[in-house]
Design an enzyme around this catalytic site. Structure first.
Site, PDB file in Angstrom:
ATOM      1  N   ARG A  90       0.882  -1.135  -0.105  1.00 25.67           N
ATOM      2  CA  ARG A  90       0.168  -0.016  -0.028  1.00 25.67           C
ATOM      3  C   ARG A  90       0.941   1.267  -0.147  1.00 25.67           C
ATOM      4  O   ARG A  90       1.145   1.644   0.967  1.00 25.67           O
ATOM      5  CB  ARG A  90      -1.016   0.049   1.152  1.00 25.67           C
ATOM      6  CG  ARG A  90      -1.837  -1.109   1.093  1.00 25.67           C
ATOM      7  CD  ARG A  90      -3.049  -1.150   2.377  1.00 25.67           C
ATOM      8  NE  ARG A  90      -3.994  -2.184   2.031  1.00 25.67           N
ATOM      9  CZ  ARG A  90      -4.096  -3.465   2.183  1.00 25.67           C
ATOM     10  NH1 ARG A  90      -2.660  -3.797   2.342  1.00 25.67           N
ATOM     11  NH2 ARG A  90      -4.925  -3.931   1.887  1.00 25.67           N
ATOM     12  N   HIS A 121      -9.841   0.610  -1.208  1.00 22.77           N
ATOM     13  CA  HIS A 121      -9.749   0.458  -2.625  1.00 22.77           C
ATOM     14  C   HIS A 121     -11.184   0.262  -3.492  1.00 22.77           C
ATOM     15  O   HIS A 121     -11.958  -0.559  -2.727  1.00 22.77           O
ATOM     16  CB  HIS A 121      -8.990  -0.546  -2.909  1.00 22.77           C
ATOM     17  CG  HIS A 121      -7.680  -0.374  -2.583  1.00 22.77           C
ATOM     18  ND1 HIS A 121      -6.847  -0.652  -1.181  1.00 22.77           N
ATOM     19  CD2 HIS A 121      -6.244   0.150  -3.217  1.00 22.77           C
ATOM     20  CE1 HIS A 121      -5.715  -0.380  -1.092  1.00 22.77           C
ATOM     21  NE2 HIS A 121      -5.234   0.082  -2.454  1.00 22.77           N
ATOM     22  N   ASN A 142      -8.830   6.107  -6.679  1.00 16.59           N
ATOM     23  CA  ASN A 142      -9.176   4.582  -6.302  1.00 16.59           C
ATOM     24  C   ASN A 142      -9.579   4.327  -5.139  1.00 16.59           C
ATOM     25  O   ASN A 142     -10.172   3.370  -4.619  1.00 16.59           O
ATOM     26  CB  ASN A 142      -8.300   3.569  -7.132  1.00 16.59           C
ATOM     27  CG  ASN A 142      -8.887   2.322  -6.810  1.00 16.59           C
ATOM     28  OD1 ASN A 142     -10.165   2.084  -7.364  1.00 16.59           O
ATOM     29  ND2 ASN A 142      -8.158   1.425  -6.525  1.00 16.59           N
ATOM     30  N   ASN A 151     -14.931  -2.283   5.474  1.00 20.24           N
ATOM     31  CA  ASN A 151     -13.984  -2.720   4.681  1.00 20.24           C
ATOM     32  C   ASN A 151     -13.315  -3.762   5.103  1.00 20.24           C
ATOM     33  O   ASN A 151     -12.735  -4.857   4.217  1.00 20.24           O
ATOM     34  CB  ASN A 151     -12.896  -1.321   4.850  1.00 20.24           C
ATOM     35  CG  ASN A 151     -11.760  -1.543   3.774  1.00 20.24           C
ATOM     36  OD1 ASN A 151     -11.920  -1.774   2.715  1.00 20.24           O
ATOM     37  ND2 ASN A 151     -10.566  -1.388   4.072  1.00 20.24           N
ATOM     38  N   GLU A 159     -15.033  -9.686  -1.883  1.00 21.51           N
ATOM     39  CA  GLU A 159     -13.840  -9.402  -2.600  1.00 21.51           C
ATOM     40  C   GLU A 159     -13.125 -10.792  -2.617  1.00 21.51           C
ATOM     41  O   GLU A 159     -12.468 -11.275  -3.852  1.00 21.51           O
ATOM     42  CB  GLU A 159     -12.967  -8.262  -2.139  1.00 21.51           C
ATOM     43  CG  GLU A 159     -13.443  -7.031  -2.478  1.00 21.51           C
ATOM     44  CD  GLU A 159     -12.496  -5.732  -1.818  1.00 21.51           C
ATOM     45  OE1 GLU A 159     -12.579  -4.807  -2.197  1.00 21.51           O
ATOM     46  OE2 GLU A 159     -11.559  -6.240  -1.183  1.00 21.51           O
TER      47      GLU A 159
END
Length: 343
Positions: A90, A121, A142, A151, A159
């Site tokens: 990151r 993200h 982004n 998250n 995800e």
């Protein structure tokens, strides 16, 4: 006479301009053609004309000059992007393609822990271990502020399941973005000179397209469009849509936040899948038909909580099987029904 001729010529030019597509926001410029491998039946429409459309190798997004966040991000995931050995980090950067007044800097996101937020993200860093372009996900265009509980909870879980689908040999298309509700949250970025509003929630759409004439589920075309699909494209499209409020608890599961694509369009003013005929859009956007995703990800052997068909995780990447072709392996079957939906 010269003045009259100029005005007449101008009126003729106006008459020759293409009509604005039905349902398109008056604020959004009508694009003629945009070819992008990340779009699932069209570039999302309905953003402000001052937005910046950014198309990169691993994602596309529409950056809003006013909110300083992307109104939407879209990306196509194949095993080529997801599977790999790249070392991901990151390393936050200002987007080099945007002017100073159009985006934020990493320093603008300092102090997020004070409001229990992460740098979230939109196109996820962890989904691009197979490409050297992974650093593009760390551009601030982004990134949006997401509550840490969301998250690191249901959002992260979804995800991970997307990547598992792709690891099984599938190609999926993802669209995602923020939601700002009228009279909504009052949270702002704490260290910005200007008080930029934190979104009230986030939406996400997963798209999968099956071509019964191909042995591979990966479309041979770089831009998926209605013309390329041919016929009743809605019969070969699988969608799963989600809306997550910012205050989604950390213990929440993504399957508790399914919604309809229509719901997302109403909340955001966007028009997705706009290259499909209106009849096809109505068939698939107005229904919550997500069972294909749950069947692909989880074994039906064990009943799941809260009415979910299954919760036992499959052992490996889930290969979606649509139709009867043996080349598609094991997974979820899908057949057309008389009412236009799928089962």
């Amino acid at each position: 006479m010269l003045y009259v001729r100029i005005v007449s010529a101008f009126l003729v030019c106006l008459l020759l301009l293409p009509a604005r597509p039905a349902g398109l926001s008056s604020a959004q410029p009508a694009y003629l053609e945009i070819h992008c491998k990340h779009f699932f039946f069209g570039c999302p429409q309905g953003t402000l004309p001052t937005n910046d459309l950014i198309i990169r190798d691993i994602y596309a997004l529409s950056s809003n000059d006013e909110t300083k966040f992307a109104d939407w991000a879209a990306f196509r995931l194949t095993p080529q992007e997801v599977v790999g050995a790249e070392t991901l980090r990151r390393v936050w950067e200002k987007d080099p393609w945007l002017e100073d007044g159009e985006t934020l800097y990493p320093a603008d996101f300092e102090g997020l822990s004070a409001i229990k937020c992460d740098r979230g993200h939109q196109a996820p860093l962890a989904s691009f271990k197979g490409t050297r372009e992974w650093q593009d996900t760390n551009y601030m265009s982004n990134i949006t502020p997401q509550h840490a509980a969301l998250n690191e909870g249901a959002w992260k879980m979804l995800e991970e399941e997307e990547r598992r689908l792709v690891e099984g040999g599938n190609t999926i298309y993802v669209m995602t973005g923020p939601v700002y509700k009228r009279g909504g949250g009052k949270e702002r970025l704490p260290h910005c000179k200007k008080a930029y509003r934190i979104p009230d929630g986030y939406w996400r759409i997963l798209g999968f397209y099956y071509d019964p004439e191909c042995e591979s589920d990966i479309p041979a075309v770089t831009t998926l469009s209605a013309d390329e699909a041919g016929g009743d494209a809605s019969q070969r499209i699988l969608l799963a849509a989600f809306y997550f409020p910012q205050d989604t608890p950390r213990s929440a599961k993504f399957w508790d936040y399914f919604c309809r694509v229509d719901d997302i369009e109403k909340m955001t003013g966007l028009d997705v899948l706009n290259e499909l005929p209106e009849d096809d859009q109505a068939k698939i956007e107005g229904v919550d038909d997500h069972q294909w995703l749950m069947d692909a990800l989880y074994s039906p052997a064990e009943p799941g909580p809260a009415g979910v068909t299954a919760r036992a995780r499959t052992d490996s990447g889930a290969k979606l099987a649509l139709g009867t072709g043996a080349a598609h392996g094991q997974g979820v079957s899908r057949a057309a029904r008389a009412d236009g939906r799928v089962s």
